[in-house]
Write an enzyme that holds these catalytic residues in place. Structure first.
Site, PDB file in Angstrom:
ATOM      1  N   SER A  50      37.117  36.355  40.392  1.00  0.00           N
ATOM      2  CA  SER A  50      38.324  35.921  41.237  1.00  0.00           C
ATOM      3  C   SER A  50      39.713  36.016  40.666  1.00  0.00           C
ATOM      4  CB  SER A  50      38.073  34.232  41.350  1.00  0.00           C
ATOM      5  OG  SER A  50      38.213  33.717  40.284  1.00  0.00           O
TER       6      SER A  50
ATOM      7  N   SER B 223      34.642  36.078  36.241  1.00  0.00           N
ATOM      8  CA  SER B 223      35.586  36.238  36.993  1.00  0.00           C
ATOM      9  C   SER B 223      37.016  36.898  36.278  1.00  0.00           C
ATOM     10  CB  SER B 223      36.142  34.870  37.566  1.00  0.00           C
ATOM     11  OG  SER B 223      35.488  34.478  38.659  1.00  0.00           O
TER      12      SER B 223
ATOM     13  N   LYS C 240      46.871  33.122  36.002  1.00  0.00           N
ATOM     14  CA  LYS C 240      46.315  33.092  37.246  1.00  0.00           C
ATOM     15  C   LYS C 240      46.569  31.560  37.611  1.00  0.00           C
ATOM     16  CE  LYS C 240      41.467  32.962  38.589  1.00  0.00           C
ATOM     17  NZ  LYS C 240      39.987  33.075  38.192  1.00  0.00           N
TER      18      LYS C 240
END
Length: 499
Positions: A160, A184, A79
């Site tokens: 996210s 997330s 990420k």
């Protein structure tokens, strides 16, 4: 999806040993898959040269040195809020669009020490503030389930860490790192039909993870199966001298059992998680797995977590207060975006932050500043901290004492993946409150939790459930999840697409 890119870590390593596949050829397959699925927008930066170099190193250890590592030749996505040396780390923001760190996050360096090959940095909501991966300066990430080219009715990936979830689900990498502040990692894992693990707070180092909410942020793991999640956890967990919040006790690697006996495992069903907005299909899936576990001789109990209803409000206040503090470092002076040299200091601050942050980030900063005003501090921030303690105590009570349970079973999300139009029609704050209802209490208490896909909805989209346990119960959670995984046999994206 090429069948090879849906292999487990164990299967990939067997193929390497049998010389049916090599690390370099597998890395190339994953890079090809990432390019073929580029419309999904899973990656911010594709690190082709780095991946190929890592593959060559793994191949040398496999066939020349005869001293392979646990993750040699295993492709990963990271990420884009984890720092990676000499690879830009943007947080999907204008503020950090060109930021290139000079060091690695501990979790990434440990993956590299174990032989993993970096395919790329994955997309996210700007500064990880969102539940859909639609608020990125690089555009939204699309869920591969049900996706058709030139069809605007595509589904969101969840947020996210949506880029990481899509990269794994689509076969561009075997595993990926996400971050989990209120769900997330688990949220996008659930919507994309893969496994998402949020470890106990402090079990995995946060060093090099660009912070959102320091007291809740946890590096998360996304894989296509439970065994792979356990393997990744064993490579990254443990104390870190660079992060004072890590647990100092030496990490004992998780052991996965081939045959796990559920007899006498006590599983709690929290009644407060039967909430407004939960789809009948999710409720039916919850009942289905509850019955399944009971048939496996597990002990099923209804339990109460009475402060669940206030958890979202508490989370929102504390999140925005810590966001205000963490975002203060982006002032245009030290690093990140600087709009002009011609402004006064005050004008530079205002201009840089106005252009560097999107509306979501700015609104959380404004709200956090309001909650932290002297006249509001006791009313909001201190009260939220007190309620957070009560939420944490709820979990402690169900895991200890008379009538205690070993783990909890709940939904992960309230529905299957909504379309982009459905999701974007509501405010970011409202969507986070809705999408993270079942996931964020675990972050408030710091306990481990994982999401596991169970079956498909009538829309042929994944429906997933969540397991939560007391601190450092990852081994139990993973073994129970593997038992469920073995029984339900959730279909792969490839098999559904073929049909």
């Amino acid at each position: 999806m090429n069948k090879l890119t849906s292999y487990t870590i164990k299967e990939i390593h067997k193929a390497y040993r049998d010389k049916l596949l090599t690390p370099t050829s597998f890395v190339d397959l994953c890079l090809q898959k990432a390019k073929q699925t580029s419309e999904l927008n899973a990656f911010v930066t594709l690190t082709e040269d780095i991946a190929e170099n890592h593959g060559i190193q793994s191949e040398k250890r496999f066939y020349i040195d005869k001293n392979s590592k646990p993750l040699d030749g295993i492709t990963i996505g990271v990420k884009d809020n984890f720092c990676t040396n000499n690879v830009r780390t943007t947080c999907a923001s204008e503020m950090l669009r060109d930021f290139v760190p000079t060091y690695d996050a501990t979790v990434y360096s440990r993956l590299r020490e174990s032989g993993a090959c970096l395919v790329g940095k994955t997309n996210l909501d700007e500064f990880a503030m969102g539940a859909g991966t639609i608020d990125s300066i690089f555009g939204p990430t699309r869920n591969p389930w049900g996706y058709k080219r030139n069809d605007n009715s595509w589904r969101i990936a969840g947020g996210s860490s949506g880029g990481s979830a899509v990269a794994v689900s689509s076969g561009a990498c075997v595993a990926a790192l996400g971050s989990d502040t209120g769900g997330s990692t688990r949220n996008p894992a659930a919507l994309c039909g893969i496994v998402g693990l949020k470890p106990t707070y402090g079990l995995v180092s946060r060093y090099g993870l660009i912070p959102l909410v320091n007291s809740m942020d946890v590096p998360g793991i996304l894989t296509r199966n439970i065994d792979d999640a356990a393997k990744i956890l064993n490579c990254i967990a443990g104390p870190d001298n660079l992060d004072s919040t890590t647990i100092k006790k030496k990490f004992k690697p998780v052991t996965m059992k081939e045959e796990f006996d559920l007899t006498h495992v006590r599983i709690g069903i929290p009644k407060e998680y039967h909430c407004e907005g939960m789809s009948p299909e999710v409720l039916d899936t919850w009942r289905f797995v509850t019955d399944l576990l009971e048939n496996q001789k597990a002990v099923i109990k209804t339990v109460s977590l009475p402060n669940t209803s206030v958890s979202i409000a508490v989370y929102s206040i504390l999140n925005q207060c810590e966001v205000t503090s963490n975002m203060a470092r982006y002032d245009g002076l030290e690093y990140g975006l600087r709009t002009s040299e011609d402004y006064s200091t005050e004008e530079l601050y205002a201009s840089t932050r106005s252009q560097g942050f999107n509306n979501v980030v700015r609104s959380r900063i404004f709200s956090g500043n309001y909650f932290l005003l002297r006249q509001n501090y006791e009313k909001y921030f201190i009260k939220a901290l007190q309620l957070r303690r009560l939420i944490s105590d709820d979990f402690k009570k169900v895991f200890k004492g008379d009538g205690a349970v070993d783990i909890l079973l709940t939904p992960t999300t309230l529905t299957d993946a909504p379309t982009f139009e459905e999701f974007s029609s509501k405010h970011n704050r409202d969507q986070c409150a809705f999408q993270d209802y079942c996931t964020q209490p675990a972050n408030m208490a710091g306990i481990p939790a994982l999401s596991i896909p169970i079956r498909l909805s009538k829309n042929k989209l994944p429906l997933s459930l969540q397991l939560m346990g007391p601190n450092l119960s990852e081994e139990l959670l993973l073994n129970v999840a593997k038992k469920i995984e073995t029984i339900v046999q959730f279909p792969s994206l490839e098999s559904v697409n073929l049909n």
